[in-house]
Design an enzyme around this catalytic site. Structure first.
Site, short mmCIF file in Angstrom:
data_model
loop_
_atom_site.label_atom_id
_atom_site.label_comp_id
_atom_site.label_asym_id
_atom_site.label_seq_id
_atom_site.Cartn_x
_atom_site.Cartn_y
_atom_site.Cartn_z
N HIS A 120 0.82 -1.22 0.00
CA HIS A 120 0.00 0.00 0.00
C HIS A 120 0.85 1.27 0.00
CE1 HIS A 120 0.51 -0.49 4.46
NE2 HIS A 120 0.54 0.82 4.43
N ASP A 151 -0.31 -7.74 1.06
CA ASP A 151 0.19 -6.37 1.19
C ASP A 151 1.72 -6.36 1.27
OD1 ASP A 151 0.12 -3.63 1.43
OD2 ASP A 151 -0.14 -3.67 3.61
N SER A 235 4.74 1.24 8.57
CA SER A 235 4.36 0.22 7.60
C SER A 235 5.53 -0.11 6.67
CB SER A 235 3.18 0.70 6.77
OG SER A 235 2.02 0.79 7.54
#
Length: 280
Positions: A120, A151, A235
């Site tokens: 993402h 992801d 992330s």
């Protein structure tokens, strides 16, 4: 008088020695010694754990990177920004006319310059990606893999002849509840080289999340839950066990909850790396 004095002496000895003339067991002293020994043991274990944390962090940190996502101001549709906003944005563009629009973390998995991260973060094929290594040097990078089912993504540094340190990848199938872990990354994009500590607090979690530009949400399965702090910007960073091995990729912190963070297991990345090396 002599008999009475002698009897008093015997009673005093018995009182001192205990019943039957034997010395009383040193229950209090023995218990105190055991307590002190247990405390020393706990202090040693805590110190050893802290020393292990420091060793792992020192070894891992050079392989952790920040990812800057930027877009050329000319490529942004004019109907999305007003002329006044465009003038303001021009003031913060770099020499190439790019403006920062996002970012995250990643880690080097191969000395050829492969970097693992969350999909993402690098979902938009129209944006540009800059890698900031631990020595604060900037490198251009290109996305070479975006998982259609998870992801996860891989970038490749465009820089050549640059010495890189990599992280060892563990086996996420062997992760156990209660394991100590360390989460690395650049929370909020302003705090690079950040580490948080926690434990594995859940396994086989499933959530729905947006991982690309396509409408709708993807279902992410088999996720690792930890109470280590993962904030926006974390992330893509590595989740590392006490052997210094990456067991997951930090992905998301659950909204409206405390100490519930999730990571993608590392094994899918290992599988892709093995396949890509075979095809080189």
């Amino acid at each position: 008088m002599r008999r009475r004095a002698k009897a008093d002496t015997v009673r005093q000895k018995n009182a001192t020695a205990g019943e039957g003339g034997h010395s009383p067991p040193e229950k209090c002293d023995g218990g105190r010694r055991r307590t002190q020994s247990a405390r020393r043991m706990r202090r040693r274990n805590l110190k050893n754990m802290q020393n292990n944390f420091v060793k792992i962090i020192k070894k891992a940190m050079p392989a952790v990177v920040s990812i800057v996502v930027s877009e050329n101001l000319k490529e942004i549709p004019k109907n999305l920004i007003t002329p006044a906003a465009q003038k303001k944005l021009k003031k913060i563009t770099d020499n190439n006319g790019d403006i920062e629009v996002g970012g995250g973390s990643g880690f080097i998995v191969d000395k050829s310059g492969l970097i693992a991260t969350s999909k993402h973060i690098v979902a938009d094929p129209k944006t540009n990606y800059t890698i900031i290594t631990n020595d604060n040097k900037k490198h251009k990078a290109k996305v070479i893999f975006r998982s259609p089912h998870n992801d996860i993504a891989l970038l490749k540094l465009q820089t050549t002849n640059y010495k890189l340190q990599t992280l060892k990848l563990g086996d996420s199938n062997k992760v156990q509840l209660g394991e100590n872990v360390l989460a690395f990354g650049s929370p909020l994009g302003n705090f690079p080289n950040t580490v948080s500590e926690g434990i594995i607090s859940g396994l086989h979690r499933k959530i729905k999340a947006e991982t690309d530009l396509k409408p709708g949400k993807d279902t992410l399965k088999e996720m690792i839950q930890t109470d280590a702090a993962i904030n926006p910007g974390n992330s893509g960073g590595p989740l590392i066990n006490m052997k210094g091995e990456v067991i997951g990729i930090n992905t998301v912190a659950v909204a409206n909850a405390e100490n519930i963070s999730l990571a993608i297991p590392i094994n899918p990345i290992k599988k892709f790396l093995k396949t890509s090396k075979h095809n080189r």
